[in-house]
Design a protein around this motif. Structure first.
Motif, PDB file in Angstrom:
ATOM      1  N   MET A  73       0.822  -1.197   0.000  1.00  0.00           N
ATOM      2  CA  MET A  73       0.000   0.000   0.000  1.00  0.00           C
ATOM      3  C   MET A  73       0.866   1.261   0.000  1.00  0.00           C
ATOM      4  O   MET A  73       0.502   2.263  -0.592  1.00  0.00           O
ATOM      5  N   GLU A  74       2.004   1.190   0.668  1.00  0.00           N
ATOM      6  CA  GLU A  74       2.926   2.332   0.695  1.00  0.00           C
ATOM      7  C   GLU A  74       3.456   2.635  -0.712  1.00  0.00           C
ATOM      8  O   GLU A  74       3.619   3.795  -1.081  1.00  0.00           O
ATOM      9  N   GLU A  75       3.702   1.581  -1.487  1.00  0.00           N
ATOM     10  CA  GLU A  75       4.191   1.780  -2.852  1.00  0.00           C
ATOM     11  C   GLU A  75       3.158   2.528  -3.699  1.00  0.00           C
ATOM     12  O   GLU A  75       3.515   3.412  -4.474  1.00  0.00           O
ATOM     13  N   ILE A  76       1.896   2.188  -3.539  1.00  0.00           N
ATOM     14  CA  ILE A  76       0.838   2.879  -4.283  1.00  0.00           C
ATOM     15  C   ILE A  76       0.806   4.352  -3.894  1.00  0.00           C
ATOM     16  O   ILE A  76       0.717   5.225  -4.755  1.00  0.00           O
ATOM     17  N   LYS A  77       0.919   4.640  -2.595  1.00  0.00           N
ATOM     18  CA  LYS A  77       0.927   6.027  -2.137  1.00  0.00           C
ATOM     19  C   LYS A  77       2.116   6.776  -2.722  1.00  0.00           C
ATOM     20  O   LYS A  77       1.979   7.920  -3.171  1.00  0.00           O
ATOM     21  N   ASN A  78       3.287   6.154  -2.749  1.00  0.00           N
ATOM     22  CA  ASN A  78       4.474   6.786  -3.319  1.00  0.00           C
ATOM     23  C   ASN A  78       4.268   7.093  -4.803  1.00  0.00           C
ATOM     24  O   ASN A  78       4.623   8.174  -5.278  1.00  0.00           O
ATOM     25  N   LYS A  79       3.714   6.134  -5.531  1.00  0.00           N
ATOM     26  CA  LYS A  79       3.440   6.346  -6.958  1.00  0.00           C
ATOM     27  C   LYS A  79       2.466   7.502  -7.147  1.00  0.00           C
ATOM     28  O   LYS A  79       2.690   8.380  -7.994  1.00  0.00           O
ATOM     29  N   LEU A  80       1.404   7.518  -6.357  1.00  0.00           N
ATOM     30  CA  LEU A  80       0.405   8.585  -6.479  1.00  0.00           C
ATOM     31  C   LEU A  80       1.020   9.948  -6.181  1.00  0.00           C
ATOM     32  O   LEU A  80       0.740  10.925  -6.886  1.00  0.00           O
ATOM     33  N   ASP A  81       1.850  10.028  -5.158  1.00  0.00           N
ATOM     34  CA  ASP A  81       2.495  11.296  -4.816  1.00  0.00           C
ATOM     35  C   ASP A  81       3.343  11.808  -5.981  1.00  0.00           C
ATOM     36  O   ASP A  81       3.307  13.004  -6.307  1.00  0.00           O
ATOM     37  N   LEU A  82       4.106  10.921  -6.613  1.00  0.00           N
ATOM     38  CA  LEU A  82       4.941  11.313  -7.748  1.00  0.00           C
ATOM     39  C   LEU A  82       4.098  11.754  -8.941  1.00  0.00           C
ATOM     40  O   LEU A  82       4.411  12.736  -9.616  1.00  0.00           O
ATOM     41  N   ILE A  83       3.029  11.019  -9.200  1.00  0.00           N
ATOM     42  CA  ILE A  83       2.150  11.335 -10.327  1.00  0.00           C
ATOM     43  C   ILE A  83       1.461  12.681 -10.105  1.00  0.00           C
ATOM     44  O   ILE A  83       1.394  13.514 -11.009  1.00  0.00           O
ATOM     45  N   ILE A  84       0.977  12.900  -8.895  1.00  0.00           N
ATOM     46  CA  ILE A  84       0.318  14.174  -8.572  1.00  0.00           C
ATOM     47  C   ILE A  84       1.300  15.334  -8.740  1.00  0.00           C
ATOM     48  O   ILE A  84       0.968  16.366  -9.331  1.00  0.00           O
ATOM     49  N   LYS A  85       2.519  15.165  -8.236  1.00  0.00           N
ATOM     50  CA  LYS A  85       3.532  16.216  -8.369  1.00  0.00           C
ATOM     51  C   LYS A  85       3.787  16.532  -9.837  1.00  0.00           C
ATOM     52  O   LYS A  85       3.823  17.701 -10.237  1.00  0.00           O
ATOM     53  N   ALA A  86       3.945  15.508 -10.660  1.00  0.00           N
ATOM     54  CA  ALA A  86       4.219  15.718 -12.088  1.00  0.00           C
ATOM     55  C   ALA A  86       3.050  16.429 -12.762  1.00  0.00           C
ATOM     56  O   ALA A  86       3.255  17.328 -13.582  1.00  0.00           O
TER      57      ALA A  86
END
Length: 109
Positions: free
Chosen positions: A1-14
């Motif tokens: 679940m942490e990996e999904i959150k990390n991916k989402l954070d990066l995608i949102i930033k981009a």
């Protein structure tokens, strides 16, 4: 679940860096086996749509998520670009295509 959150954070930033509009995250984990989350974002022009997708791809690659079976579709047209990061699938739409296909309605019902 942490990996999904990390991916989402990066995608949102981009998306924010490239001035993506109407960013929406939809949890599809209980409706589909293809992914856990959909990210849907729009751009006003084909150039902006491509720029958003390229920004996401760059952020994800730099963070080590340029996964082996990464899939990218639709980049040449710049109207609807799909970026598949396994647990997170990103749809970068030209605003007209987004209104027409209305994935939010489809996946929220």
């Amino acid at each position: 679940m942490e990996e999904i959150k990390n991916k989402l954070d990066l995608i949102i930033k981009a998306c924010e860096d490239k001035k993506g509009i109407d960013l929406e995250i939809i949890d599809i984990s209980e409706k589909s086996v293809i992914a856990d989350k959909f990210v849907i974002v729009s751009g006003n022009t084909s150039t902006q749509v491509k720029s958003i997708a390229d920004g996401i791809e760059k952020e994800m690659e730099e963070a080590g998520y340029g996964e082996k079976n990464f899939i990218k579709e639709g980049h040449s047209s710049g109207r609807w670009i799909l970026l598949d990061y396994h647990s997170v699938i990103v749809h970068v739409f030209h605003k007209e295509e987004r209104e027409f296909y209305n994935l939010e309605r489809l996946w929220k019902e």
